[in-house]
Design a protein around this motif. Structure first.
Motif, short mmCIF file in Angstrom:
data_model
loop_
_atom_site.label_atom_id
_atom_site.label_comp_id
_atom_site.label_asym_id
_atom_site.label_seq_id
_atom_site.Cartn_x
_atom_site.Cartn_y
_atom_site.Cartn_z
N VAL A 275 0.83 -1.22 0.00
CA VAL A 275 0.00 0.00 0.00
C VAL A 275 0.85 1.26 0.00
O VAL A 275 0.40 2.33 -0.42
N LYS A 276 2.09 1.16 0.46
CA LYS A 276 2.99 2.31 0.42
C LYS A 276 3.49 2.58 -1.00
O LYS A 276 3.99 3.67 -1.30
N ASP B 101 -1.27 6.70 -8.33
CA ASP B 101 -0.65 6.41 -7.04
C ASP B 101 0.60 5.53 -7.17
O ASP B 101 1.57 5.72 -6.43
N ILE B 102 0.59 4.57 -8.08
CA ILE B 102 1.75 3.70 -8.23
C ILE B 102 2.97 4.49 -8.69
O ILE B 102 4.10 4.23 -8.25
N ARG B 103 2.76 5.48 -9.53
CA ARG B 103 3.87 6.33 -9.99
C ARG B 103 4.41 7.16 -8.82
O ARG B 103 5.61 7.34 -8.68
N THR B 104 3.49 7.65 -7.99
CA THR B 104 3.89 8.41 -6.81
C THR B 104 4.71 7.54 -5.86
O THR B 104 5.74 7.96 -5.33
N VAL C 76 10.13 5.77 -3.62
CA VAL C 76 11.14 4.75 -3.34
C VAL C 76 12.46 5.14 -3.98
O VAL C 76 13.52 5.03 -3.35
N ARG C 77 12.41 5.60 -5.22
CA ARG C 77 13.65 5.98 -5.91
C ARG C 77 14.35 7.14 -5.21
O ARG C 77 15.57 7.20 -5.16
N ASN C 78 13.54 8.05 -4.66
CA ASN C 78 14.11 9.22 -3.96
C ASN C 78 14.29 9.00 -2.47
O ASN C 78 14.66 9.93 -1.74
N SER D 30 9.19 9.21 1.99
CA SER D 30 7.84 8.69 2.16
C SER D 30 6.93 9.25 1.07
O SER D 30 7.04 10.43 0.71
N PRO D 31 6.02 8.44 0.54
CA PRO D 31 5.13 8.93 -0.51
C PRO D 31 4.05 9.85 0.06
O PRO D 31 3.68 9.73 1.23
#
Length: 300
Positions: free
Chosen positions: A177-178, A284-287, A292-294, A297-298
């Motif tokens: 979910v994150k 949301d998946i792109r967010t 994660v890449r950066n 926390s989303p």
């Protein structure tokens, strides 16, 4: 004039040849890139206890053993061919290379899912799951030696195993979910069968990671040892006790205990794949992947 014509001919020939080579390279580049990127990753198969214990080691060097398509396919091959490659096997240990078990699915592969149509993603996700589910069909006791982070899809693989052993400082969890997607690879089926329902729901709804010590207190793992380098040794010791028993009795026992736990797993996998395909179509998946890449926390 003859010299000019000859030079013109050579010039044209060279340009045509360059165009041909360029076209071939463009066609072959994706394959070449996949081949190069798959170096250093796969599933290592070894044995102990005179071939009675088989060890499957997930390996993706430098990437915490994140689970690529190459690893997924090799895992399926290793488990399905086990009766032929190791006919004397009585127990399976699944572990990770180095100081990680498996830090989930490959991020680049997940990004591809965000760029793919939902109808295609549903089939792709089912195929991905089916690379790992053969583990539950092998009628041998299985032990997950969780020697480091087991997150997302990596965590799901441990839930396919009968017994889990980890270390105090290892991190485990279903962080789906994150990322902006629902749990997959059977996690919504298996986790609620390993834990009291509210404890499982809390982990699924928050996506938080837990330590090995927490997992042991919950009963999610058999035990948690002090350090990561002790995990495989502990699992090997347990496997050594298991393989001393009657092979036919072990196989029949495994069939009995798994019949109840995994009876309707395939139906739940289909539901998860359909749900994830819808999530992959949203922003949301792109967010989540960008966060994660950066390493932050989303914010959904």
């Amino acid at each position: 004039r003859i010299q000019i014509l000859f030079e013109t001919y050579i010039y044209i020939y060279i340009n045509i040849y360059i165009m041909f080579i360029s076209r071939q390279l463009r066609r072959r580049l994706p394959y070449i890139w996949r081949s190069l990127s798959s170096l250093g990753q796969g599933v290592d198969v070894s044995s102990a206890h005179d071939g009675r214990t088989v060890i499957l080691t997930l390996r993706n060097e430098g990437k915490m053993n994140c689970m690529t398509e190459t690893i997924a396919q090799q895992f399926k091959e290793a488990t399905q061919n086990l009766s032929k490659s190791h006919p004397g096997a009585r127990c399976i240990i699944v572990t990770g290379h180095g100081n990680s078990f498996a830090a989930g699915a490959d991020l680049a592969w997940l990004q591809d899912r965000a760029d793919t149509r939902p109808s295609e993603n549903e089939e792709i996700m089912m195929n991905y799951y089916n690379n790992f589910t053969p583990l539950v069909d092998v009628p041998l006791p299985t032990i997950a030696a969780i020697n480091g982070p087991a997150v997302g899809a990596g965590f799901c693989v441990t839930l396919f195993c009968d017994i889990r052993i980890t270390s105090d400082d290892s991190k485990l969890g279903a962080n789906f979910v994150k990322l902006g997607i629902n749990p997959g690879m059977g996690c919504s089926h298996t986790l609620i069968r390993k834990l009291p329902s509210q404890v499982a729901y809390e982990l699924l709804y928050t996506g938080r990671l837990i330590t090995g010590q927490e997992a042991a207190k919950m009963g999610l793992v058999l035990r948690s040892v002090k350090s990561k380098n002790m995990v495989l040794d502990d699992a090997m010791h347990l496997a050594g006790q298991i393989v001393q028993n009657s092979p036919i009795a072990l196989q029949e026992t495994v069939k009995l205990v798994r019949d109840q736990e995994f009876a309707d797993l395939r139906d739940k996998l289909a539901l998860e794949a359909a749900s994830q395909s819808r999530c992959f179509a949203e922003v949301d998946i792109r967010t989540g992947l960008e966060a994660v890449r950066n390493k932050r926390s989303p914010v959904f």
